[in-house]
Design an enzyme around this catalytic site. Structure first.
Site, mmCIF file in Angstrom:
data_model
loop_
_atom_site.group_PDB
_atom_site.id
_atom_site.type_symbol
_atom_site.label_atom_id
_atom_site.label_comp_id
_atom_site.label_asym_id
_atom_site.label_seq_id
_atom_site.Cartn_x
_atom_site.Cartn_y
_atom_site.Cartn_z
ATOM 1 N N SER A 173 58.260 -8.973 -27.022
ATOM 2 C CA SER A 173 57.978 -9.985 -28.355
ATOM 3 C C SER A 173 57.634 -11.421 -28.135
ATOM 4 O O SER A 173 56.882 -12.174 -28.783
ATOM 5 C CB SER A 173 59.006 -9.675 -29.109
ATOM 6 O OG SER A 173 59.148 -8.400 -29.683
ATOM 7 N N SER A 232 61.770 -3.866 -32.574
ATOM 8 C CA SER A 232 62.927 -2.836 -32.946
ATOM 9 C C SER A 232 63.494 -3.482 -34.313
ATOM 10 O O SER A 232 63.954 -2.758 -35.182
ATOM 11 C CB SER A 232 63.965 -2.529 -31.971
ATOM 12 O OG SER A 232 64.619 -3.872 -31.506
ATOM 13 N N ARG A 286 56.563 -3.273 -25.091
ATOM 14 C CA ARG A 286 55.698 -3.996 -24.257
ATOM 15 C C ARG A 286 54.079 -3.436 -24.511
ATOM 16 O O ARG A 286 53.324 -3.907 -24.158
ATOM 17 C CB ARG A 286 55.990 -3.734 -22.825
ATOM 18 C CG ARG A 286 55.937 -2.454 -22.398
ATOM 19 C CD ARG A 286 56.291 -2.190 -20.907
ATOM 20 N NE ARG A 286 56.753 -0.942 -20.137
ATOM 21 C CZ ARG A 286 57.852 -0.107 -20.640
ATOM 22 N NH1 ARG A 286 58.400 -0.361 -21.440
ATOM 23 N NH2 ARG A 286 57.859 1.006 -20.082
ATOM 24 N N GLU A 321 58.215 -3.711 -15.726
ATOM 25 C CA GLU A 321 58.693 -2.623 -16.627
ATOM 26 C C GLU A 321 58.178 -1.183 -16.576
ATOM 27 O O GLU A 321 58.746 -0.189 -16.740
ATOM 28 C CB GLU A 321 58.544 -3.018 -18.145
ATOM 29 C CG GLU A 321 59.359 -4.284 -18.533
ATOM 30 C CD GLU A 321 59.323 -4.605 -20.035
ATOM 31 O OE1 GLU A 321 59.522 -3.728 -21.008
ATOM 32 O OE2 GLU A 321 58.560 -5.696 -20.183
ATOM 33 N N HIS A 324 53.845 -28.367 -5.437
ATOM 34 C CA HIS A 324 54.878 -29.467 -5.108
ATOM 35 C C HIS A 324 56.257 -28.910 -4.562
ATOM 36 O O HIS A 324 57.336 -29.439 -4.563
ATOM 37 C CB HIS A 324 55.313 -30.087 -6.432
ATOM 38 C CG HIS A 324 54.001 -30.991 -6.908
ATOM 39 N ND1 HIS A 324 53.722 -32.332 -6.710
ATOM 40 C CD2 HIS A 324 52.796 -30.597 -7.797
ATOM 41 C CE1 HIS A 324 52.775 -32.782 -7.192
ATOM 42 N NE2 HIS A 324 52.390 -31.701 -7.870
ATOM 43 N N LYS A 351 72.222 -1.827 -22.358
ATOM 44 C CA LYS A 351 72.577 -1.842 -23.860
ATOM 45 C C LYS A 351 73.825 -0.964 -24.152
ATOM 46 O O LYS A 351 74.368 -1.319 -25.023
ATOM 47 C CB LYS A 351 71.482 -1.189 -24.693
ATOM 48 C CG LYS A 351 69.880 -2.346 -24.888
ATOM 49 C CD LYS A 351 69.020 -1.636 -25.689
ATOM 50 C CE LYS A 351 67.728 -2.901 -25.806
ATOM 51 N NZ LYS A 351 66.674 -2.144 -26.080
#
Lengths: 353, 353
Positions: B59, B102, B152, B238, B254, B348
């Site tokens: 998201s 979700s 995704r 993923e 750099h 999760k």
């Protein structure tokens, strides 16, 4: 034969320009940077809507740290721009701090010109170069900082003025106590990790030993410590000439965590470093803990390092200084003179043609 | 035996949930996302000082692309926040777009609560979940997007509404032509890279073959294309479960450019991808060219890919779609079902305990 990190002979041979001494004297440099900024005749501006810090590499990272530190307090957006151009919203109500150690960084000079065209308020921080010339011609104030350092070894001169200026402009509260504690913590971190502390008692030397012959991947909590992880990466890049990766939790939990699978024969040579802080959101602490079991099965190792000190500023710099030491010791292990930057010299030469 | 990327039998076996079909239908998804956003009863607000987009992972990347695209035009700062907390400056004059596919992303729900406390204007984009519930209870508008996608694989539903909303709020000019051209370019990119185009003529399949068994490192020019490089990385993570790195030029000139030396025995298995665009600053083009000789001596290979299409929006998405295809074909080469995300499920579950 492996390098003896306690040998002065080794240090003199590998590090003839003595990069390590800049890390060992970083507390004094912060002092000096602070004093310069306190004494500077800083203009005051009314009705500023946003602060933009323009810079690249070693100058930009000071801006990142300032932004991350100040965003808890500052009532206006702060953006760090590493580009030739500025976002469209920059206008006469923008305060643009142009930071280039050499004063000759082409990207930064280009954004200076654009800020001027947009009638932004401009203050520069530089040792001289074209940027100082332009400021003099155009009538913009600039803080002249001491020359003769590698830009990455001059973080005290890029960060401290930003911090002091933000306070003097009233965007953040008084920093006197925070700075005093920060300097004490830096001094303590130097004592633990300086060359004269033998490897058996020296966390930075021990960590460098663990990182040798691996790809370091540095994870910090999203927010104030993210630029600290970036600083670790850039110091590994520039001092030890080692490829590294930095990223943040929780964002990496949504994508990168899945990448720790392929190609397995390469990932087993990656070493993950957690930069931890007591004030991370409790879920971020939990995420770091849970991630570990997933990482352990793929990588060379996971090393957890916690900030020390009390206030946020001190805690940030406890880890920055530890990372700086580690990167120089890692250079020694690769028998790599930390000071020269041949690839950048080569680039600059080719670009000038 | 190496995987035949043209075999339908292989595709059905490795990709039973058919992740590839979402990429092959991305033009239609963008259409649908646009229509939903055009028809949405969007409130208008006066005196907005800044736009904040809160989200994580799939998201958030829509927010990054929007920010990078709109910052050429928008007269106010846009910031993407991937965290539990919001910067201090967020207040009643901030417009906060809360995006969670979700509707149950804990970081995003936390920033929603904070935005509410600060009396910010809030609009949400979600399929439902707690976020939709909160919006209903608190009286904030939310755009309900179609459920049943991997986040995704729903970029058209996270990005297109942001783009349309920014236009409807008057922060950027009309996008009708730009969107029409973007959709044409996406359709063309799909035709060149879809499954039915054999590997001998299919750039994404060929690229996946080159990236197999390497660490992909994706470099883009600073600015609009940086989030495209990030999208390539997250899709590699993923879909293919491959570790990858994304970064930008000129900043990498750099510091990171110096890192391409140690450890040499690992770096020779890294493959660098240049994401190029005709409208990069001329010095950025020059930098990419000069860097190549430095990289070539260290890495597995350097592959240059140029955007197609005319307008910026089309050019951005030409590369996004190519990257999406490449990541799925790369999953096939690793015989890795692209859809399941076991490490995230594991995280999760542990976090919920």
């Amino acid at each position: 034969m492996s390098v003896n990190l306690d040998s002065m002979e080794m240090r003199k041979m590998i590090d003839p320009e003595d990069m390590l001494s800049y890390v060992e004297q970083f507390d004094e440099q912060c002092n000096q940077g602070e004093r310069l900024a306190v004494d500077f005749p800083l203009p005051r501006y009314d009705d500023i809507k946003h602060v933009i810090i323009c810079g690249m590499g070693g100058s930009a990272i000071g801006g990142d740290i300032l932004r991350a530190y100040a965003s808890r307090e500052a009532a206006l957006p702060i953006e760090v721009v590493r580009n030739y151009i500025l976002p469209r919203y920059v206008d006469s109500k923008s305060l643009v701090v142009v930071s280039s150690y050499s004063g000759n960084t082409e990207e930064t000079l280009s954004s200076y010109e654009e800020a001027k065209k947009r009638s932004a308020k401009i203050v520069a921080i530089t040792t001289g170069g074209k940027l100082a010339q332009c400021c003099e011609e155009d009538g913009f104030p600039y803080l002249r900082i001491p020359a003769g350092y590698a830009p990455r070894a001059a973080l005290g001169f890029s960060f401290m003025p930003l911090l002091v200026f933000m306070q003097r402009w009233g965007f953040i509260d008084g920093q006197k106590q925070a700075i005093a504690e920060m300097k004490r913590t830096i001094t303590e971190t130097i004592q633990s990790n300086r060359f004269s502390t033998p490897e058996s008692e020296n966390p930075a030397k021990q960590l460098a030993r663990r990182l040798f012959d691996t790809i370091p991947v540095i994870y910090a909590g999203e927010g104030a410590f993210q630029p600290v992880a970036a600083r670790w990466r850039t110091q590994c890049n520039e001092n030890a000439k080692v490829f590294a990766r930095d990223f943040s939790v929780p964002e990496m939990n949504h994508n990168e965590i899945l990448g720790w699978k392929n190609p397995a024969s390469i990932l087993c040579r990656f070493h993950v470093i957690y930069l931890l802080d007591k004030e991370y959101h409790e879920q971020i602490h939990k995420r770091f803990a849970v991630m570990e079991s997933i990482l352990q099965s793929s990588v060379h190792g996971v090393t957890k390092i916690s900030s020390t000190g009390n206030g946020l500023l001190a805690r940030l710099f406890s880890l920055i200084v530890l990372g700086d030491f580690t990167s120089v010791y890692l250079a020694y292990l690769y028998r790599q003179d930390p000071t020269p930057i041949p690839a950048i010299d080569q680039l600059k030469k080719a670009l000038a043609q």
